[in-house]
Design an enzyme around this catalytic site. Structure first.
Site, short mmCIF file in Angstrom:
data_model
loop_
_atom_site.label_atom_id
_atom_site.label_comp_id
_atom_site.label_asym_id
_atom_site.label_seq_id
_atom_site.Cartn_x
_atom_site.Cartn_y
_atom_site.Cartn_z
N SER A 140 11.89 6.59 101.93
CA SER A 140 13.08 5.75 101.93
C SER A 140 14.11 6.30 102.92
O SER A 140 13.81 6.52 104.08
CB SER A 140 13.65 5.66 100.51
N ASP A 146 9.78 -0.16 99.76
CA ASP A 146 10.34 1.19 99.75
C ASP A 146 9.34 2.26 99.33
O ASP A 146 8.69 2.15 98.29
CB ASP A 146 11.54 1.20 98.81
#
Length: 776
Positions: A79, A316
């Site tokens: 991320s 993500d």
């Protein structure tokens, strides 16, 4: 002077808008690496904290007699941490500067820049109804007046109003816009100032970025019954490698942008990522993407195999792997080691002990409600899993290394005595020719296999298994890569050939040694045996280098030769994909033909002849005592290998030292201010989205990132000193204070939205808080 390398394997957690804080930390890591490179190259520093790191390295040299080099050679991130890992890896590999990124983070990591321009305002009634949803982001009830400092309330109110006007049930942030910002950042780095690579030519750089495959892809598992099942795998790891050499670089900017955009597709905030989005953005910029199909085949092998790479939906990376230690641990295999190594795993956790996303208040004792339970099970709990398993794996590896070091050192007298009995002590003092060295190697191998007796059969079969595994990995790589299932299919095909030819039979390897056809198989394919032998010789050079009267010019030249030979052994199987290697794609159907092609490509006989010639030359450069020690180590390798390979389980441990783990977080950097993230960071507000709503918040977190980074990095560098060796009293505290002042002075003109923080920091760094921390 004792030489030592501090090697950092960096693991960067997710943190949403705390990415700005992590940028500050990674900038300090970059400056530390630059300071080390400049010191050893005799180049000037560029000021600020880099000067302080260089002075620290010089102090360790002058006061402690240790020539310390700092390298960052493994990076992994998820991320927001994945984005920072990508930028830092590119800067280390190519010599690009991280400085151009700072303005982009401060200017563009803003809700107004990130909002999707295509969103349509909703009705006035819907806007009013959306306000409680927006405030759910804060994780607590309240108003702007209660949670935001007075000087920033107007900015936050305006941006919050824009945020809640975004259409309902659609991500508010624009995917193509985010992709464009990432490309802008990479282009700004490429156009900015460029220095030398921050790694020596022999040192590879590995980068790993976690991604979540939303729909998943099938992975086949073998069982007893049924024989095979399929499970859906959602975890993806995008890997990039700079193999070293004169020309450095990880990948095309489009591929790095692919990884950054995919890993940071935070659910609900950004739309999921598809490769078509990147294609569209690149087309609008009239920018080509060379190697697109090759990259997709490597990054998305299951999707590419069925022609659906463009259809993959990626979100993500922190959803399932927020702390990507595992690929970084795996990258420790086959790392070159030129001198004593202090290996550290350093992980950046911007919000330790706190969840990035919280849908309720802070009362953990309360029974969770319906939606809280669902969202917690689906997102929060997987994202926030502790890293105990990873730390256990690192400790297990370190314990195995400690055992191996003890075994090798304990064996050395007996091994050297056995070699001297076989060859004669006076013979070993001569200058070996390449032909004599080859004959000695063969004789030493025969003696070792006979002297160990029954242990040789077990060693031989384990060695055969490790060679087959290695062959399968080479064929997979040369054939364009693929999934774990394809790797298993290739390995089973190779084993069929091995078993059909009787190489794995009980009679093939016994207490008397290996059969002729088995020896021939090892001579054609056992690449890792050769590199293990060379690395043992390199470690012996390191021990010789610790002697006060060591012949250092000969040692350095020998190191260069050994690592060049390792590179030449491995060169045939480390391809960049430009060649036509389609023959290796049919391994499962034509394993015998593929084995013949691989043997021809490896050409180990020719490489052995070259190695014998060059090793004979390097040995001739040493005085008799050191030459004898190196010859005994080189010829004694079969004895050590038979004893240690079962403990290694086929793994090539090149950094023959235990691994230590360090953390960088607001809780650990207390030289200026205690209290952790709550006392220092603004991005933790709005469920870690806070820095997207205010430039002042981003400036605050970026500055604290640099300060916390300097605080912890100085601690980590100092911790490399051997037990009982210390810097002069007060030196560390002084260096920290100078680093803080240098950072504050450098950033004061740029960061104009936080004058109050600068006033506070100038008091704290020079006042009682700093003095107390320094005394401790």
């Amino acid at each position: 002077m004792r030489e030592k390398e501090l090697r950092l394997a960096l693991v960067c957690y997710g943190g949403i808008s705390l990415a700005v804080y992590m940028h500050g930390i990674t900038k300090e890591i970059w400056r530390l690496a630059r300071a080390s490179q400049a010191h050893h190259a005799g180049a000037p520093s560029d000021g600020s904290s880099q000067d302080i790191y260089r002075r620290l390295i010089e102090t360790i040299s002058d006061e402690c007699g240790i020539e310390l080099r700092v390298l960052v050679d493994i990076l992994a991130g998820a991320s927001a941490g994945g984005i920072n890992a990508i930028f830092l890896a590119d800067a280390i590999s190519t010599g690009h500067s991280l400085d151009p990124l700072t303005e982009l983070w401060l200017d563009k990591a803003d809700v107004d820049s990130l909002l999707d321009p295509a969103v349509h305002p909703v009705s006035r009634f819907a806007k009013a109804a959306a306000v409680p949803i927006a405030w759910a982001l804060t994780g607590r009830s309240g108003t702007v007046d209660e949670t935001v400092e007075p000087e920033h309330r107007e900015e936050v109110r305006a941006k919050l109003a824009n945020f809640v006007r975004a259409r309902w049930f659609a991500p508010p942030f624009a995917g193509p816009g985010f992709t464009g910002l990432i490309l802008d950042a990479l282009e700004a780095m490429a156009k900015g100032p460029r220095g030398p690579s921050l790694l020596p030519h022999y040192q590879p750089l590995d980068l790993f970025v976690t991604v979540t495959d939303f729909h998943g892809h099938p992975e086949r598992l073998r069982l007893n019954s049924p024989a095979e099942i399929a499970e859906t795998e959602h975890r993806l790891i995008l890997s990039f490698r700079d193999r070293g050499g004169e020309i450095r670089g990880l990948a095309d900017a489009a591929e790095l942008a692919f990884a950054a955009r995919a890993t940071a597709s935070f659910p609900g905030a950004f739309p999921p990522f598809r490769v078509g989005e990147l294609d569209t953005v690149l087309k609008a910029r009239a920018r080509a993407w060379p190697g697109r199909d090759r990259f997709l085949k490597r990054a998305l092998p299951r999707h590419a195999a069925i022609g659906e790479a463009d259809a993959a939906v990626l979100i993500d990376g922190s959803v399932l792997a927020n702390a990507p230690f595992r690929p970084a641990i795996d990258a420790l295999k086959s790392r070159p080691a030129r001198r004593e190594v202090d290996r550290r795993f350093v992980y950046i956790d911007p919000k330790p002990g706190g969840r990035s996303v919280r849908l309720t208040g802070s009362d953990d004792a309360a029974v969770p409600g319906f939606f809280t339970t669902i969202f917690g099970a689906l997102s929060d709990i997987p994202r926030e899993q502790p890293i105990r398993d990873n730390l256990d794996a690192i400790e297990e590896r370190s314990a195995r290394i400690r055992r191996l070091r003890h075994i090798v050192e304990a064996m050395r007298p007996e091994v050297e005595a056995a070699i001297e009995r076989a060859f004669g002590a006076t013979l070993l003092l001569g200058r070996p020719t390449p032909r004599r060295l080859a004959a000695w190697r063969s004789k030493a191998q025969t003696i070792a296999s006979r002297e160990v007796g029954y242990a040789y059969a077990a060693y031989g079969h384990l060695k055969l298994a490790s060679v087959v595994d290695d062959i399968a990995a080479h064929i997979l790589r040369l054939g364009g890569g693929g999934s774990r299932q394809r790797h298993e299919t290739i390995k089973h095909a190779i084993w069929r050939v091995v078993e059909e030819t009787g190489l794995a039979s009980d009679e093939a390897m016994t207490a008397s040694g290996a059969r002729t056809d088995v020896i021939d198989f090892f001579r054609r394919f056992d690449l890792i045996y050769r590199t293990r032998r060379l690395r043992l010789l390199a470690r012996r050079l390191g021990r010789l280098d610790e002697q006060p009267d060591a012949p250092r010019p000969a040692i350095e030249a020998a190191r260069q030769t050994i690592y060049d030979l390792i590179g030449r052994y491995r060169a045939p199987v480390e391809t960049d994909g430009e060649e036509d290697l389609s023959i290796f794609q049919a391994a499962a159907q034509q394993p015998r033909e593929i084995l013949a092609a691989l043997a021809e490509r490896l050409d180990l006989k020719q490489r052995d002849d070259e190695a014998d010639e060059r090793i004979a030359e390097l040995l001739a450069a040493f005085p008799k005592a050191e030459r004898r020690s190196l010859i005994l180590t080189y010829l004694g390798f079969p004895f050590y290998d038979i004893a240690t390979l079962p403990l290694l389980q086929g793994e090539g441990l090149d950094e023959f030292d235990p691994v230590k783990v360090d953390r960088i977080s607001p809780d650990d950097a207390t030289a200026i201010r205690e209290g952790g993230a709550e006392a220092t960071l603004k991005g933790i507000q709005f469920n870690s989205f806070g820095a997207f709503f205010s430039r002042a918040y981003r400036e605050n977190d970026y500055l604290w990132g640099r300060l916390h980074g300097a605080d912890r990095l100085i601690d980590i560098v100092v911790s490399t000193l051997p037990e009982g060796v210390h810097l002069p009293p007060g030196r560390v505290a002084t260096l920290k204070r100078e680093a803080f002042r240098a950072i504050i002075a450098e950033e004061k003109e740029r960061l104009t939205a936080i004058p109050v923080l600068f006033e506070q920091l100038e008091r704290e760094v020079g006042g009682e808080t700093a003095a107390a921390a320094s005394a401790s």
